[in-house]
Design an enzyme around this catalytic site. Structure first.
Site, PDB file in Angstrom:
ATOM      1  N   LYS A  71     -26.212  -8.514  14.604  1.00 59.46           N
ATOM      2  CA  LYS A  71     -25.820  -9.493  15.632  1.00 59.46           C
ATOM      3  C   LYS A  71     -26.934  -9.808  16.631  1.00 59.46           C
ATOM      4  O   LYS A  71     -27.014 -10.926  17.123  1.00 59.46           O
ATOM      5  CB  LYS A  71     -24.614  -8.974  16.414  1.00 59.46           C
ATOM      6  CG  LYS A  71     -23.302  -9.083  15.695  1.00 59.46           C
ATOM      7  CD  LYS A  71     -22.193  -8.631  16.638  1.00 59.46           C
ATOM      8  CE  LYS A  71     -20.845  -8.785  16.003  1.00 59.46           C
ATOM      9  NZ  LYS A  71     -19.754  -8.552  16.943  1.00 59.46           N
ATOM     10  N   ASN A  92     -22.451 -13.884  16.690  1.00 59.16           N
ATOM     11  CA  ASN A  92     -21.573 -13.492  15.580  1.00 59.16           C
ATOM     12  C   ASN A  92     -21.159 -14.667  14.706  1.00 59.16           C
ATOM     13  O   ASN A  92     -20.445 -14.481  13.716  1.00 59.16           O
ATOM     14  CB  ASN A  92     -20.330 -12.761  16.103  1.00 59.16           C
ATOM     15  CG  ASN A  92     -19.306 -13.716  16.673  1.00 59.16           C
ATOM     16  OD1 ASN A  92     -19.669 -14.754  17.232  1.00 59.16           O
ATOM     17  ND2 ASN A  92     -18.044 -13.394  16.521  1.00 59.16           N
ATOM     18  N   ASP A 107     -16.977 -13.638  20.292  1.00 57.40           N
ATOM     19  CA  ASP A 107     -16.312 -12.370  20.638  1.00 57.40           C
ATOM     20  C   ASP A 107     -15.692 -12.415  22.039  1.00 57.40           C
ATOM     21  O   ASP A 107     -14.616 -11.845  22.264  1.00 57.40           O
ATOM     22  CB  ASP A 107     -17.301 -11.202  20.573  1.00 57.40           C
ATOM     23  CG  ASP A 107     -17.628 -10.820  19.139  1.00 57.40           C
ATOM     24  OD1 ASP A 107     -16.791 -11.046  18.248  1.00 57.40           O
ATOM     25  OD2 ASP A 107     -18.734 -10.291  18.902  1.00 57.40           O
ATOM     26  N   GLY A 133     -22.730  -1.619  25.648  1.00 61.23           N
ATOM     27  CA  GLY A 133     -23.498  -2.134  24.507  1.00 61.23           C
ATOM     28  C   GLY A 133     -23.169  -3.604  24.269  1.00 61.23           C
ATOM     29  O   GLY A 133     -22.675  -4.312  25.165  1.00 61.23           O
ATOM     30  N   THR A 157     -25.205   5.881  29.475  1.00 62.26           N
ATOM     31  CA  THR A 157     -26.546   5.462  29.901  1.00 62.26           C
ATOM     32  C   THR A 157     -26.366   4.387  30.972  1.00 62.26           C
ATOM     33  O   THR A 157     -26.124   3.214  30.665  1.00 62.26           O
ATOM     34  CB  THR A 157     -27.317   4.883  28.693  1.00 62.26           C
ATOM     35  OG1 THR A 157     -27.113   5.744  27.572  1.00 62.26           O
ATOM     36  CG2 THR A 157     -28.795   4.752  28.977  1.00 62.26           C
ATOM     37  N   LYS A 160     -28.066   0.739  31.306  1.00 61.87           N
ATOM     38  CA  LYS A 160     -27.599  -0.434  30.553  1.00 61.87           C
ATOM     39  C   LYS A 160     -26.662  -1.289  31.397  1.00 61.87           C
ATOM     40  O   LYS A 160     -26.605  -2.504  31.232  1.00 61.87           O
ATOM     41  CB  LYS A 160     -26.880   0.006  29.276  1.00 61.87           C
ATOM     42  CG  LYS A 160     -27.823   0.543  28.231  1.00 61.87           C
ATOM     43  CD  LYS A 160     -27.156   0.554  26.877  1.00 61.87           C
ATOM     44  CE  LYS A 160     -27.940   1.391  25.905  1.00 61.87           C
ATOM     45  NZ  LYS A 160     -27.148   1.781  24.743  1.00 61.87           N
ATOM     46  N   TYR A 229     -10.128  -1.455  15.586  1.00 59.69           N
ATOM     47  CA  TYR A 229      -9.008  -2.162  14.934  1.00 59.69           C
ATOM     48  C   TYR A 229      -7.774  -1.317  14.625  1.00 59.69           C
ATOM     49  O   TYR A 229      -6.995  -1.691  13.761  1.00 59.69           O
ATOM     50  CB  TYR A 229      -9.446  -2.761  13.582  1.00 59.69           C
ATOM     51  CG  TYR A 229     -10.655  -3.657  13.635  1.00 59.69           C
ATOM     52  CD1 TYR A 229     -10.954  -4.408  14.753  1.00 59.69           C
ATOM     53  CD2 TYR A 229     -11.492  -3.745  12.534  1.00 59.69           C
ATOM     54  CE1 TYR A 229     -12.064  -5.222  14.786  1.00 59.69           C
ATOM     55  CE2 TYR A 229     -12.609  -4.562  12.550  1.00 59.69           C
ATOM     56  CZ  TYR A 229     -12.884  -5.299  13.689  1.00 59.69           C
ATOM     57  OH  TYR A 229     -13.986  -6.113  13.708  1.00 59.69           O
TER      58      TYR A 229
END
Ligand code: ATR
Length: 280
Positions: A71, A92, A107, A133, A157, A160, A229
């Site tokens: 991606k 995506n 998304d 992320g 982290t 980020k 999912y």
């Protein structure tokens, strides 16, 4: 299904893609809409991604979805990308018009449309997002665009989260007041402030994954969404407490519906797509 000389080809590019639910529900959508097209899985290794993208042009593949692990990388091979892709840093959905490839990210839309099903008035709520992320960036983009005012973002982290705040300052000049970074090991101290908790990390994909925090601390007032999912340990705990909860299938459904609409210009037959997803 009748395949002939005019059948158009769509697909999903990823590695692995065998588990993907997109070929079955996108094919069902094409059939329902009366579009002469197929949607195939394309398993592409990282070192072959550039060639695969050239192949989309050479073979006149009309559109693809892009999934893990491509991606982010795919962005550099496209001719143009949407604002979401620039800010989220991931694509995506690719549309091919006569060899010119445009990248989109559906998304964020998928997450927001899924969320509306259980929390129609989510704009006034306080969010706690787990993870920072690529998936988290899409969720955050959607929430900020919708005008959500308070979002705690907990990550292992922490840098980020600061990077997201920096990148999203183009989206909203008050972003530093909207997104509040939280160290993951302090997340339990923030649960009482949150109305809606969203897991965007990969933790929970495997049943043996240690939990991100003590899930017994979830309260009945929380709505809990996991973009994985299926019913993860996090969602099981939420259900036990009597919370509203949602797994990642609605997000998957609506990101696919939006991709279908970008490719075809037609309204996606969401009901049939949902039926196929649920029976998979
Ligand atoms: P995706 O594109 O699916 O979001 P990613 O960009 O690799 O995948 O992000 C994975 C997220 O899950 C990150 O927030 C990561 O935390 P770090 O940024 O600290 O790496 C989080 N994550 C993965 N494994 C984790 C674990 N065992 N504990 C806590 N967080 C984890």
């Amino acid at each position: 299904m009748l395949i002939d000389g005019k059948t158009e080809v769509y697909g999903i590019v990823g590695y692995p893609v065998r588990h993907s639910k997109s070929p079955s529900f996108q094919t069902a959508a094409f059939q329902k809409a009366g579009i002469n097209a197929v949607y195939l899985p394309f398993e592409v290794k990282t070192e072959d991604l550039e060639k695969a993208v050239e192949g989309i042009k050479a073979l006149s593949i009309k559109g693809v979805n892009v999934t893990v692990p491509h991606k982010e990388e795919v962005v550099r091979y496209l001719d143009e990308v949407s604002e979401e892709v620039q800010l989220i840093g991931a694509c995506n959905t690719v549309k091919n018009i006569d060899g010119y490839l445009t990248g989109y990210n559906t998304d964020a839309y998928g997450f927001i449309e899924g969320l509306r099903e259980i929390e129609p008035d989510f704009q006034d709520k306080t969010f706690l997002i787990l993870g920072a992320g690529g998936a988290s960036r899409a969720v955050l983009y959607g929430l900020v665009k919708e005008g959500v005012q308070k979002i705690f973002v907990a990550n292992r982290t922490i840098d980020k989260v600061f990077q997201i705040i920096k990148d999203f300052s183009k989206l909203n000049r008050f972003i530093q007041e909207i997104i509040i970074p939280v160290y993951l090991d302090k997340v339990e101290d923030f649960l009482s402030f949150a109305d809606i908790i969203v897991n965007t990390t990969s933790v929970g994909l495997k049943d043996e994954d240690p939990p991100l925090f003590d899930y017994s601390k979830i309260q009945k007032k929380h709505t809990v969404v996991d973009i994985i999912y299926r019913k993860t340990k996090l969602l099981e705990s939420a259900e036990k407490k009597g919370c509203m909860w949602q797994d990642g299938l609605p997000m998957l459904l609506y990101q696919g519906a939006k991709a279908f609409e970008i490719w075809t210009g037609k309204k996606a037959p969401v009901d049939i797509m949902r039926k196929v997803l649920q029976s998979d």
